[in-house]
Design an enzyme around this catalytic site. Structure first.
Site, PDB file in Angstrom:
ATOM      1  N   TYR A  85       1.220  -1.000  -0.112  1.00 59.72           N
ATOM      2  CA  TYR A  85      -0.320   0.401   0.005  1.00 59.72           C
ATOM      3  C   TYR A  85       0.821   0.963  -0.128  1.00 59.72           C
ATOM      4  O   TYR A  85       0.845   2.438  -1.243  1.00 59.72           O
ATOM      5  CB  TYR A  85      -0.959   0.106   1.036  1.00 59.72           C
ATOM      6  CG  TYR A  85      -1.940  -0.844   0.865  1.00 59.72           C
ATOM      7  CD1 TYR A  85      -3.247  -1.195   0.513  1.00 59.72           C
ATOM      8  CD2 TYR A  85      -1.687  -2.621   1.815  1.00 59.72           C
ATOM      9  CE1 TYR A  85      -3.975  -1.904   0.033  1.00 59.72           C
ATOM     10  CE2 TYR A  85      -2.325  -3.400   1.703  1.00 59.72           C
ATOM     11  CZ  TYR A  85      -3.787  -3.295   1.126  1.00 59.72           C
ATOM     12  OH  TYR A  85      -4.656  -4.144   1.170  1.00 59.72           O
ATOM     13  N   ASN A 106     -12.919   0.160  -5.063  1.00 55.89           N
ATOM     14  CA  ASN A 106     -12.185  -0.555  -6.292  1.00 55.89           C
ATOM     15  C   ASN A 106     -13.028  -0.733  -6.990  1.00 55.89           C
ATOM     16  O   ASN A 106     -14.239  -2.188  -6.811  1.00 55.89           O
ATOM     17  CB  ASN A 106     -10.946  -1.134  -6.532  1.00 55.89           C
ATOM     18  CG  ASN A 106     -10.719  -1.624  -7.845  1.00 55.89           C
ATOM     19  OD1 ASN A 106     -11.383  -1.795  -8.969  1.00 55.89           O
ATOM     20  ND2 ASN A 106      -9.450  -2.698  -8.216  1.00 55.89           N
ATOM     21  N   CYS A 114      -6.542  -5.184  -7.357  1.00 54.41           N
ATOM     22  CA  CYS A 114      -6.366  -4.299  -6.556  1.00 54.41           C
ATOM     23  C   CYS A 114      -5.574  -5.719  -5.549  1.00 54.41           C
ATOM     24  O   CYS A 114      -5.263  -5.265  -4.480  1.00 54.41           O
ATOM     25  CB  CYS A 114      -7.249  -4.047  -5.479  1.00 54.41           C
ATOM     26  SG  CYS A 114      -9.378  -4.859  -6.311  1.00 54.41           S
ATOM     27  N   HIS A 115      -5.825  -6.876  -5.677  1.00 56.44           N
ATOM     28  CA  HIS A 115      -4.978  -8.057  -5.145  1.00 56.44           C
ATOM     29  C   HIS A 115      -3.507  -8.113  -4.929  1.00 56.44           C
ATOM     30  O   HIS A 115      -2.959  -8.893  -4.572  1.00 56.44           O
ATOM     31  CB  HIS A 115      -6.315  -9.845  -6.352  1.00 56.44           C
ATOM     32  CG  HIS A 115      -5.284  -9.727  -7.215  1.00 56.44           C
ATOM     33  ND1 HIS A 115      -6.174  -9.230  -8.347  1.00 56.44           N
ATOM     34  CD2 HIS A 115      -4.474 -10.533  -8.029  1.00 56.44           C
ATOM     35  CE1 HIS A 115      -5.683  -9.665  -9.049  1.00 56.44           C
ATOM     36  NE2 HIS A 115      -4.301 -10.343  -9.511  1.00 56.44           N
ATOM     37  N   GLU A 140      -1.544 -16.376  -9.333  1.00 53.09           N
ATOM     38  CA  GLU A 140      -0.446 -15.856 -10.887  1.00 53.09           C
ATOM     39  C   GLU A 140       0.435 -16.682 -10.853  1.00 53.09           C
ATOM     40  O   GLU A 140       1.487 -16.393 -11.523  1.00 53.09           O
ATOM     41  CB  GLU A 140      -0.612 -14.664 -10.293  1.00 53.09           C
ATOM     42  CG  GLU A 140      -2.444 -14.160 -10.831  1.00 53.09           C
ATOM     43  CD  GLU A 140      -1.950 -12.483 -11.129  1.00 53.09           C
ATOM     44  OE1 GLU A 140      -1.044 -11.869 -10.049  1.00 53.09           O
ATOM     45  OE2 GLU A 140      -2.656 -11.797 -11.188  1.00 53.09           O
TER      46      GLU A 140
END
Length: 156
Positions: A85, A106, A114-115, A140
């Site tokens: 952040y 979001n 945002c993840h 991912e």
DNA sequence: AACGTACACTTAT
DNA sequence: ATAAGTGTACGTT
């Protein structure tokens, strides 16, 4: 352009998407599906494929606001990696808590990833459930491993 | 490891 | 106007 909506599966969750043309207006997670389908890129992404969702557009990116700058910075985070952040805050010229606000609100998660924004000392939060965030990051990471394997076998 | 506090922006009152 | 809330970070104890 006609407004369309639909959903696809992402693990145990359903991803609801509203879009028109190549612009995505809204993405949210739900426990039940709705009729209709979603843009091909999103469908592939949810199936674990390493696709670039920054091809898609969304309206929040065209505003002249702090949140918009934050969302742009978040979009630059590459597939499979994360930024804190505080890191995003620096890029957007604001503070970590504001980034938290922007992530919580979001309108188009996944498209604005945002993840991939995590706390300095842990994973951070995610609505409606951090489990989704964990799953996305795991997914991912797996996608990256596969890419590296492919490169090795082709010796790129 | 727990605690305070500064950070700045939005939404609600 | 102003306060409350926020998916934080960092320094101090």
């Amino acid at each position: 352009m006609e407004m369309k909506s639909g959903s696809c599966r992402l693990g145990l969750w359903h991803v609801h998407v509203e879009w028109s043309g190549s612009t995505v207006h809204h993405v949210r997670f739900a426990t039940t599906g709705i009729p209709g389908n979603v843009p091909e890129l999103i469908r592939k992404f949810c199936a674990g494929q390493r696709v670039d969702l920054t091809m898609l557009d969304c309206s929040v990116l065209h505003e002249d606001t702090v949140y918009s700058r934050i969302y742009h910075a978040v979009q630059k985070i590459p597939y499979g990696s994360t930024v804190t952040y505080g890191g995003i805050a620096q890029m957007a010229g604001t503070t970590p808590r504001v980034v938290g606000q922007a992530m919580a609100r979001n309108p188009t998660p996944l498209v604005i990833p945002c993840h991939r924004v995590v706390a300095a000392d842990g994973i951070g939060g995610f609505s409606p459930s951090v489990e989704i965030k964990e799953e996305l990051l795991a997914m991912e990471k797996k996608g990256l491993r596969k890419l590296q394997l492919d490169r090795r076998t082709k010796s790129i």
